[in-house]
Write an enzyme that holds these catalytic residues in place. Sequence first.
Site, short mmCIF file in Angstrom:
data_model
loop_
_atom_site.label_atom_id
_atom_site.label_comp_id
_atom_site.label_asym_id
_atom_site.label_seq_id
_atom_site.Cartn_x
_atom_site.Cartn_y
_atom_site.Cartn_z
N HIS A 91 1.76 70.24 23.03
CA HIS A 91 2.49 69.04 23.45
C HIS A 91 1.99 68.47 24.78
O HIS A 91 1.71 67.28 24.91
CB HIS A 91 3.98 69.34 23.62
CG HIS A 91 4.62 69.94 22.40
ND1 HIS A 91 4.29 69.55 21.13
CD2 HIS A 91 5.58 70.88 22.26
CE1 HIS A 91 5.03 70.25 20.27
NE2 HIS A 91 5.81 71.06 20.93
N ASP A 98 3.29 77.74 23.60
CA ASP A 98 4.36 77.01 22.91
C ASP A 98 4.39 75.53 23.31
O ASP A 98 4.72 74.67 22.51
CB ASP A 98 5.70 77.68 23.25
CG ASP A 98 6.86 77.13 22.44
OD1 ASP A 98 6.71 77.03 21.21
OD2 ASP A 98 7.91 76.81 23.03
N HIS A 153 4.88 66.95 17.52
CA HIS A 153 5.96 65.95 17.52
C HIS A 153 6.06 65.18 18.83
O HIS A 153 6.62 64.09 18.86
CB HIS A 153 7.31 66.58 17.11
CG HIS A 153 8.00 67.37 18.18
ND1 HIS A 153 7.68 68.66 18.48
CD2 HIS A 153 9.02 67.03 19.01
CE1 HIS A 153 8.47 69.09 19.45
NE2 HIS A 153 9.29 68.11 19.79
N LYS A 165 11.63 77.65 30.14
CA LYS A 165 12.97 77.80 29.56
C LYS A 165 13.91 78.18 30.70
O LYS A 165 13.48 78.77 31.70
CB LYS A 165 12.98 78.93 28.52
CG LYS A 165 12.01 78.72 27.35
CD LYS A 165 12.58 77.81 26.30
CE LYS A 165 11.66 77.69 25.11
NZ LYS A 165 11.98 76.56 24.24
N LYS A 177 7.05 60.82 19.87
CA LYS A 177 8.17 60.35 20.69
C LYS A 177 7.88 58.92 21.15
O LYS A 177 6.76 58.63 21.59
CB LYS A 177 8.37 61.26 21.91
CG LYS A 177 8.95 62.64 21.56
CD LYS A 177 9.12 63.49 22.81
CE LYS A 177 9.48 64.93 22.48
NZ LYS A 177 10.88 65.17 22.16
#
Length: 517
Positions: free
Chosen positions: A265, A260, A203, A365, A207
């Site tokens: 990405h 992740d 995804h 995170k 963007k």
Amino acid sequence: MSVLVQPLPEVNPLQDQLRFDRRVPPCAIVIFGASGDLSKRKLLPSLYRLFYERRISQNFGVIGNSRTPMSDDQFRDRMKESVSKFLEDAPFDEAVWDSFAQCLFYVPGDLNSPAAYDAIRKKLDQVEQSHQTAGNVVFYLSTQPSYYAEVVEQLGAHGLQHGNGWRRVIIEKPFGHDLESARKLNEQIHQVLDESAVYRIDHYLGKETVQNILAFRFGNGIFEPLWNRRYIDHVQITAAESIGVEGRGAYYQEAGALRDMIQNHLSQVMATVTMEPPIVFDADNVRDERAKLLRAVRIMNPEEVHKFAVAGQYGPAIVGGQQLPGFRQEPGVDPNSQTDTYAAVTFFIDNWRWAGVPFYIRTGKRMPKRVTDIAIQFHAPPLPLFKQQTKTGLLPPRPNLLILRIQPEEGISLRFLSKSPGSGMRVRPVSMDFNYGSSFGERSPTAYETLLVDAMVGDATLYTRQDMVEASWQIVQPILDLWAHEKFDFPNYPAGSWGPKASDEMLARQGHTWRIP
Ligand code: BG6
């Protein structure tokens, strides 16, 4: 049979034309994993929004599938709740919803069970008749990744990969757990589907601000001549999140930050910043260049992994008066977990354009704030004629910096030096800013809206191809291999901080420091 959908109010045809210049053909979308989080938070809100803005055909149907037994009406009620809750920056309109809801259907069933696919086929035939979807179908795999191969095999076994119209299959991330499993999954998929029917979603590529990197680089004449090792000193790509693992502890424990975010990405973002210009702007040419770039990234040996990759995991901390748990205290997480919630990597791209330029990528995170950006630092002038006044005295001025802001602020800033007012030649950095919101004054489509439309019109430019996915696994694989056997001294950064000290040291060894975004 006639179409059940209520017509939407008339709009000015000129406005209609301008807004929807890419007409989307009639089609049905089958969502596997329809009661899951992605479907509720992203897919249905995006489809509703596209329908509301008439960016998709009114001859359209969604068939949700998951194990939970539900009727069409119960599915519609559930989706109404989710769409009204998760719709970003957009009004929820009851009348439009009522029309949209007539396009929603549900087929319960286990992904292993042939009966589920028979039922889906029957429902597809019905929807094709009632909503005139022309036999075109997008299958969206939003299930647990361990089911991807099974679903594709079952589609093949039931002949669902062919039909009256076109068939396309969107596959969510993660695509594989490592290089070997990604290769195997590609093989399994190709036994049923031609690569041209496979849409692997990342995804980030959808963007607006990531797409704009290509417009910025290849739509302007003034930047590209500087876009190479002669002018660029190094590049920092940051994707920081302030949230923790948000109830995804069990998944995240198996994944970790490198898998992740960086494998997919951020390596795609790096490829977007560094790829060569395509000959023409189409799916094959753009993806050829991305793939070529990823293949040029240096594959590390074990000693290099120690030097060029840093793992981190957050510990508990009080942030803004609030006690935040450490990763090991999150639900579903092993209290001795060795999973990285922070990863920083230095990549080198061994081609003529980028030889010797470090690309620092970090993600984590529980960082101090949510921010994703790319900072391109240029070389300092050959002779520092001016000094910059700082709190600690006069120093050589900071070099030019170009910042491509991906989120939450969307825009581009260029930092350069300017003379400070007053006598004497003192200089100070100033910034020239472009901001999406104020320049365009309209909402950007979300990544999922963009990517869903692209799949419906058959434009795979922003989807990843087999060779790109395998190349991006290849560059992280040596790090994953080494980390799998490492005994980390975790936690090594407190929640709400910018990551472990080792990450600063990695840059310091190259004479650089992380910017505070
Ligand atoms: C997902 C990751 O792919 O991307 C999540 O699995 C992460 O862990 C998310 O939070 C970030 O996406 P965005 O669009 O919010 O930056």
